[in-house]
Write a protein that holds these residues in place. Structure first.
Motif, mmCIF file in Angstrom:
data_model
loop_
_atom_site.group_PDB
_atom_site.id
_atom_site.type_symbol
_atom_site.label_atom_id
_atom_site.label_comp_id
_atom_site.label_asym_id
_atom_site.label_seq_id
_atom_site.Cartn_x
_atom_site.Cartn_y
_atom_site.Cartn_z
ATOM 1 N N TRP A 359 -27.343 -11.442 77.727
ATOM 2 C CA TRP A 359 -26.142 -11.158 78.513
ATOM 3 C C TRP A 359 -25.882 -9.659 78.581
ATOM 4 O O TRP A 359 -25.453 -9.135 79.595
ATOM 5 C CB TRP A 359 -24.940 -11.879 77.901
ATOM 6 C CG TRP A 359 -23.758 -11.974 78.809
ATOM 7 C CD1 TRP A 359 -23.602 -12.793 79.883
ATOM 8 C CD2 TRP A 359 -22.536 -11.225 78.701
ATOM 9 N NE1 TRP A 359 -22.372 -12.609 80.469
ATOM 10 C CE2 TRP A 359 -21.698 -11.642 79.756
ATOM 11 C CE3 TRP A 359 -22.074 -10.249 77.830
ATOM 12 C CZ2 TRP A 359 -20.424 -11.124 79.949
ATOM 13 C CZ3 TRP A 359 -20.816 -9.730 78.016
ATOM 14 C CH2 TRP A 359 -20.000 -10.158 79.081
ATOM 15 N N SER A 373 -23.084 -17.622 76.448
ATOM 16 C CA SER A 373 -24.168 -17.784 77.421
ATOM 17 C C SER A 373 -25.534 -17.651 76.759
ATOM 18 O O SER A 373 -26.477 -18.386 77.093
ATOM 19 C CB SER A 373 -24.035 -16.740 78.542
ATOM 20 O OG SER A 373 -22.801 -16.871 79.212
ATOM 21 N N ASP A 374 -25.649 -16.711 75.820
ATOM 22 C CA ASP A 374 -26.914 -16.522 75.099
ATOM 23 C C ASP A 374 -27.262 -17.763 74.283
ATOM 24 O O ASP A 374 -28.419 -18.191 74.234
ATOM 25 C CB ASP A 374 -26.829 -15.301 74.186
ATOM 26 C CG ASP A 374 -26.697 -13.995 74.944
ATOM 27 O OD1 ASP A 374 -27.301 -13.874 76.019
ATOM 28 O OD2 ASP A 374 -25.979 -13.106 74.462
ATOM 29 N N ASP A 404 -18.355 -13.231 76.211
ATOM 30 C CA ASP A 404 -18.484 -13.461 77.645
ATOM 31 C C ASP A 404 -17.381 -14.361 78.188
ATOM 32 O O ASP A 404 -17.412 -14.749 79.364
ATOM 33 C CB ASP A 404 -19.850 -14.050 77.979
ATOM 34 C CG ASP A 404 -20.113 -15.374 77.278
ATOM 35 O OD1 ASP A 404 -19.272 -15.784 76.451
ATOM 36 O OD2 ASP A 404 -21.156 -15.994 77.545
#
Length: 435
Positions: A359, A373-374, A404
């Motif tokens: 990200w 997200s990772d 995020d």
């Protein structure tokens, strides 16, 4: 005393406190203590440390004086609208490596706040630059005996520091640090090292200047610059590869021994990232002394290891073996892989997942910057234990939200497992040995 100023509205008075017994009421407005104006929390704490207290107030718009006696340092018992009792001081620097400037658009607003408030430095250990402090405000630091402060120095060469911070007042740093030291106050220093900018001879001068202020300068942390993919329009920065990280270590470690002989402390400390980047073993725990710079990642892994091993030594082998999934950053993966082997005689195996930080662009590798997200990108479709364990610093403090903006519950739902967090080695052991 001029009562035309705004004053400090009192929102609550603690039951059975000195202020309550003296008749102070919620809604009263505090202006002064012993005739000294109360600008913020620093003034309030300093002025209420005395036994004899005279409060200058307004009640329903009318002036009021309340006198009381209490034990020295006994809390007065007043609460105000904000913790600081004033607005937070924000940063007017434009540092070339500022991590906030490397955030993508659309992140939550709290991630874009540039704090450069010396009061938060004293209270919370936040690093400040002292470039946004007027001479009158700096004098108040001296008068109130504020110590220790945590100061982002980066370079003592006035020209280089001004270039780094892009603030014309940045070059006065040694003048101010010397004033702190001469007043008997202490500070801890931070250097974010950028290759080709403040390393080499510039770093040598910085360390020489800061060490000349010992013991006023209590410690110095050196951390490598972090670079994300969101640097459009920002200056290009040089990072450190394995060989260059080894050069930094080779320069600092002999200097630590010199300072230890001269000052009784190693004084300057390298963050764990240098050793991880260099593929070198971490120093032994005693090399970090009192872990003064732990918030800069100096000795963080050794402290985790010590907590982990002590907590593990108090446990018995599990009657039912288990395998536990643990996600973390990529930088410390070899360290944790080796450490977690010590769990196997206790009936615990770990499936350790190093999570690339895509990200932010893959250039930062610490667990604290791994996003939701990772985690989803790396772990979706994997067979994970329930619960999955992650370091607590992946989440915003006191909140279940990743950098995020993804929430913990969203990531749990997407992966189909519960997620538990741990903050240190001892807490990890507790998680691992729970049925």
């Amino acid at each position: 005393m001029d009562l035309c100023a705004k004053g400090q509205p009192i929102t609550f008075v603690e039951p059975d406190s000195p202020a309550k017994r003296a008749g102070v009421l919620p809604g009263d407005v505090l202006f002064a203590i012993n005739d000294s104006p109360v600008l913020d929390l620093i003034d309030y704490e300093a002025l209420t440390a005395h036994r004899g207290i005279r409060l200058t107030l307004k009640r329903d718009g009318e002036p009021l004086t309340v006198s009381l006696f209490k034990d020295a340092y006994e809390p007065l018992g007043l609460c105000f609208e904000t913790t600081l009792m004033s607005r937070m001081m924000t940063c007017r620097n434009h540092c070339v490596f500022c991590f906030i400037d490397q955030m993508p658009k659309g992140v939550r607003s709290s991630l874009n706040v540039k704090d450069d408030d010396w009061r938060m430095s004293f209270i919370m250990g936040n690093y400040v630059t002292l470039t946004n402090v007027s001479d009158a405000e700096f004098q108040r630091i001296l008068d109130r005996r504020v110590s220790p402060l945590y100061v982002s120095v980066h370079a003592t060469d006035p020209k280089v520091r001004t270039e780094i911070m892009r603030n014309p007042t940045a070059g006065r740093i040694m003048e101010r640090l010397k004033s702190l030291s001469d007043a008997g106050l202490r500070f801890n220093a931070q250097i974010v090292l950028c290759r080709g900018l403040n390393d080499g001879d510039v770093l040598k001068r910085t360390l020489s200047d800061l060490s000349s202020l010992s013991p006023g300068c209590a410690s110095i942390a050196i951390v490598p610059v972090g670079v994300t993919r969101f640097r459009e329009g920002l200056p290009k920065l040089g990072t450190f590869n394995e060989a260059q990280s080894r050069e930094v270590i080779s320069f600092i470690e002999p200097l630590q021994q010199e300072y230890l002989s001269r000052f009784g402390t190693r004084l300057v400390f390298l963050s764990d990232e240098w050793y991880l980047n260099a593929n070198l073993p971490l120093p032994e725990p005693e090399a970090y002394e009192e872990y003064e710079q732990i918030e800069n990642g100096v000795g963080l892994l050794r402290m985790f290891e010590e907590d982990f091993r002590y907590a593990l030594s108090l446990r018995e082998k599990r009657t039912k073996p288990r395998t536990v999934s643990i996600a973390g950053g990529t930088a410390a993966y070899p360290f944790f892989s080796e450490l977690y082997r010590e769990l196997e005689p206790y009936g615990i195996r770990t499936a350790l997942y190093p999570i690339p930080n895509l990200w932010f662009g893959g250039n930062v590798h610490v667990a604290g910057l791994v996003t939701g997200s990772d985690l989803l990108s790396e772990l979706s479709g994997k067979e994970l234990s329930d619960p999955l364990l992650i370091p607590k610093n992946m989440l915003r403090e006191n909140d279940a939200v990743f950098l995020d903006g993804k929430t913990l519950s969203e990531v749990e739902a997407a992966l189909g497992v519960r997620i538990r967090t741990f903050s240190d080695g001892s807490e990890l052991i507790s998680c691992l040995f729970e049925e």
